[in-house]
Design a protein around this motif. Structure first.
Motif, short mmCIF file in Angstrom:
data_model
loop_
_atom_site.label_atom_id
_atom_site.label_comp_id
_atom_site.label_asym_id
_atom_site.label_seq_id
_atom_site.Cartn_x
_atom_site.Cartn_y
_atom_site.Cartn_z
N ASP A 130 7.13 74.69 76.15
CA ASP A 130 5.77 75.16 76.46
C ASP A 130 5.74 75.83 77.84
N ASP A 131 6.42 75.25 78.82
CA ASP A 131 6.48 75.84 80.16
C ASP A 131 7.15 77.21 80.10
N ILE A 132 8.24 77.30 79.36
CA ILE A 132 8.95 78.57 79.23
C ILE A 132 8.06 79.62 78.58
N LEU A 133 7.33 79.23 77.55
CA LEU A 133 6.44 80.17 76.88
C LEU A 133 5.30 80.62 77.79
N THR A 134 4.79 79.72 78.62
CA THR A 134 3.76 80.11 79.59
C THR A 134 4.28 81.19 80.53
N ARG A 135 5.48 81.02 80.99
CA ARG A 135 6.09 81.99 81.89
C ARG A 135 6.34 83.33 81.18
N CYS A 136 6.72 83.27 79.93
CA CYS A 136 6.87 84.50 79.15
C CYS A 136 5.54 85.22 79.01
N GLN A 150 18.13 81.79 82.01
CA GLN A 150 19.40 81.33 82.57
C GLN A 150 19.20 79.97 83.21
N GLY A 151 20.28 79.21 83.28
CA GLY A 151 20.17 77.90 83.88
C GLY A 151 21.52 77.24 84.05
N GLY A 152 21.48 75.98 84.35
CA GLY A 152 22.71 75.23 84.51
C GLY A 152 23.35 74.90 83.17
N HIS A 153 24.59 74.43 83.25
CA HIS A 153 25.31 73.98 82.06
C HIS A 153 24.99 72.51 81.85
N HIS A 154 23.85 72.29 81.19
CA HIS A 154 23.37 70.92 80.99
C HIS A 154 24.25 70.22 79.95
N GLY A 158 23.04 71.58 73.48
CA GLY A 158 23.93 72.22 72.53
C GLY A 158 23.28 73.45 71.92
N ILE A 159 23.90 73.99 70.91
CA ILE A 159 23.44 75.23 70.31
C ILE A 159 22.03 75.10 69.74
N GLU A 160 21.67 73.91 69.26
CA GLU A 160 20.35 73.75 68.65
C GLU A 160 19.23 73.97 69.68
N TRP A 161 19.43 73.52 70.92
CA TRP A 161 18.40 73.70 71.94
C TRP A 161 18.16 75.18 72.17
N TYR A 162 19.21 75.95 72.27
CA TYR A 162 19.07 77.39 72.54
C TYR A 162 18.48 78.11 71.33
N GLU A 163 18.91 77.73 70.14
CA GLU A 163 18.32 78.35 68.94
C GLU A 163 16.82 78.11 68.88
N GLY A 164 16.41 76.89 69.11
CA GLY A 164 14.98 76.58 69.05
C GLY A 164 14.17 77.29 70.12
N THR A 165 14.73 77.37 71.32
CA THR A 165 14.01 78.02 72.42
C THR A 165 13.90 79.52 72.20
N PHE A 166 15.00 80.16 71.83
CA PHE A 166 14.97 81.60 71.59
C PHE A 166 14.03 81.95 70.44
N ALA A 167 14.09 81.16 69.38
CA ALA A 167 13.23 81.43 68.23
C ALA A 167 11.75 81.30 68.60
N ALA A 168 11.44 80.30 69.43
CA ALA A 168 10.04 80.11 69.86
C ALA A 168 9.56 81.29 70.69
N ILE A 169 10.40 81.79 71.58
CA ILE A 169 10.01 82.94 72.40
C ILE A 169 9.79 84.17 71.53
N LYS A 170 10.69 84.40 70.60
CA LYS A 170 10.56 85.59 69.74
C LYS A 170 9.34 85.52 68.84
N ARG A 171 8.99 84.31 68.38
CA ARG A 171 7.78 84.17 67.55
C ARG A 171 6.54 84.49 68.37
N ARG A 205 22.51 85.15 68.45
CA ARG A 205 22.01 86.46 68.00
C ARG A 205 20.96 86.29 66.91
N ASP A 206 21.26 85.45 65.96
CA ASP A 206 20.33 85.27 64.84
C ASP A 206 19.04 84.58 65.26
N ALA A 207 19.10 83.82 66.35
CA ALA A 207 17.90 83.14 66.84
C ALA A 207 17.02 84.05 67.69
N GLY A 208 17.54 85.23 68.09
CA GLY A 208 16.70 86.16 68.82
C GLY A 208 17.31 86.75 70.08
#
Length: 425
Positions: A130-136, A150-154, A158-171, A205-208
């Motif tokens: 939600d914070d990321i989307l507000t900034r977008c 961009q950020g640290g290597h938490h 894993g890949i699921e976190w990035y897929e979910g975040t990218f998909a949310a931004i693109k939606r 790529r497929d996530a956005g």
């Protein structure tokens, strides 16, 4: 700054004149071996400059010769001629974007980084979606066309976190280009999720994800890279990930952080490694050199690149990269005046109005600008300003100063949201 191998006058190699001929104010008789050697070196430099300015390819050895020996003004003229051959309209671009850092928790512990915190550190944090989307949303309101996530290597991302975040931004904001992450993040995600580099790239790529940033390149040459980032992947692995991404349809930029103790030869080797991959893929859109910032990190500023070293590197990069279209000058790390000077040393892009930037600023970069000032810097350099998108397409060409956009909110911000938060009841 160290006065040793990090100086452009150091390591000139066998083509350097004798000590007597090189000494300031020392006269050398015509016909002596020193004078003959100096004349031959000057003729070689002039020949290489002329060939590169005309679009001919130069070798890494020739690039090193130019970097260490070419007169500064002659070097700049040649680089500017090479730029004008590629961009005869004299347009210089900028972009409006936002760097959103999703976490400062990182296991890589690079010695030059002031931003990261180790896992479990009391100052570690993670932004929720939600914070990321507000900034977008703020970025879109201010005219941004690109997000750099961009950020640290938490260790838990894993890949699921990035897929979910990218998909949310693109939606939510399909108009935003996600020019984000980099090869180092691919390596980290692959390790965390137990999948291949190719799988990570395809799923991102497929996530956005639209393209990769040049993040994590730092310096690709083995010795200095290991010295400043021993836990990060080797340079050849970084390049291999980018080559794979290019083959899968994701272009990228290439970057270089200079001034951490590398030699002149190692600087040029970094360029050579990038050019070799570009010969095979054509996937690097631009090259972006910048300078190490010395505050709040383990290197503690023991070595830094001077303004002249930086400008010489920009010019040599324009002459060396006959296969990369765009070259960006950095105002963020070198200052606005130096950024403007890069436009006379071969650069055709002045970077971005960063609506948010936290990483480099935490290491001491405090330069700020806004869209009005960036347009003025470009125009005062006798170039035509133009706002671009991620693909370097011109969105608005500012030919008439009377029509320049005016919005005081479109400005660089550090460690902050770009718009004031309005309290709700």
């Amino acid at each position: 700054m160290d006065a040793g191998s990090d100086s452009p006058s150091a390591q000139a190699g066998p083509s350097a004149p004798t000590a007597a001929a090189a000494a300031a104010g020392t006269a050398t008789a015509v016909g002596t071996p020193a004078a003959v050697d100096q004349t031959a070196a000057d003729q070689t430099v002039s020949s290489v400059l002329a060939r590169a300015a005309d679009g001919g390819r130069i070798t890494a050895d020739e690039a090193l010769l130019l970097y260490t020996r070419a007169p500064l003004h002659a070097l700049g003229r040649a680089a500017d001629a090479a730029r004008r051959r590629r961009f005869p309209d004299d347009i210089v671009t900028y972009i409006i974007d936002r760097n959103i850092n999703y976490t400062n928790v990182c296991v890589t512990a690079c010695r030059f980084c002031a931003f990261y915190r180790a896992p479990g550190h009391k100052e570690g944090w993670v932004r929720d979606v939600d914070d990321i989307l507000t900034r977008c949303g703020e970025a879109v309101e201010l005219g941004a066309t690109q997000i750099m996530l961009q950020g640290g290597h938490h260790p838990e991302f894993g890949i699921e976190w990035y897929e979910g975040t990218f998909a949310a931004i693109k939606r939510a904001y399909p108009q935003l280009a996600l020019h984000s992450l980099g090869a180092s993040e691919v390596v980290h995600i692959a390790r965390t999720s137990g999948v291949s580099f190719t799988d990570v790239i395809v799923r991102l790529r497929d996530a956005g994800l639209d393209s990769f940033a040049g993040a994590g390149a730092e310096i690709l040459t083995e010795r200095p890279r290991h010295a400043i980032a021993p836990l990060k992947e080797p340079g050849h692995v970084w390049l291999s990930v980018m080559e794979t991404a290019h083959g899968l349809g994701l272009e990228s930029t290439a970057t270089f952080m200079m001034g951490t103790g590398e030699t002149n030869a190692e600087r040029i080797e970094h360029l050579r490694m990038i050019r070799d991959v570009q010969d095979r893929t054509g996937g690097f859109r631009s090259f972006i050199p910048w300078t190490y910032q010395p505050e709040n990190n383990h290197l503690r500023g023991r070595t830094q690149a001077s303004t002249i070293e930086y400008l010489r590197l920009v010019a040599v990069a324009r002459l060396f990269f006959d296969n990369i279209a765009h070259l960006q000058g950095s105002w963020l790390t070198t200052g606005k005046e130096v950024g403007q000077l890069t436009l006379h040393m071969g650069a055709d892009d002045l970077g971005s109005v960063m609506l948010e930037e936290n990483v480099v600023s935490s290491a001491g970069a405090r330069h700020r600008t806004n869209r009005t000032e960036l347009i003025h810097l470009i125009r005062a350099a006798d170039r035509t300003p133009a706002q671009r998108d991620t693909l370097y397409r011109h969105l608005v060409v500012h030919r008439d100063p009377a029509q320049d956009p005016v919005d005081d909110r479109v400005a660089s911000h550090f460690s902050s949201t770009a718009l004031p938060i309005v309290a709700t009841t």
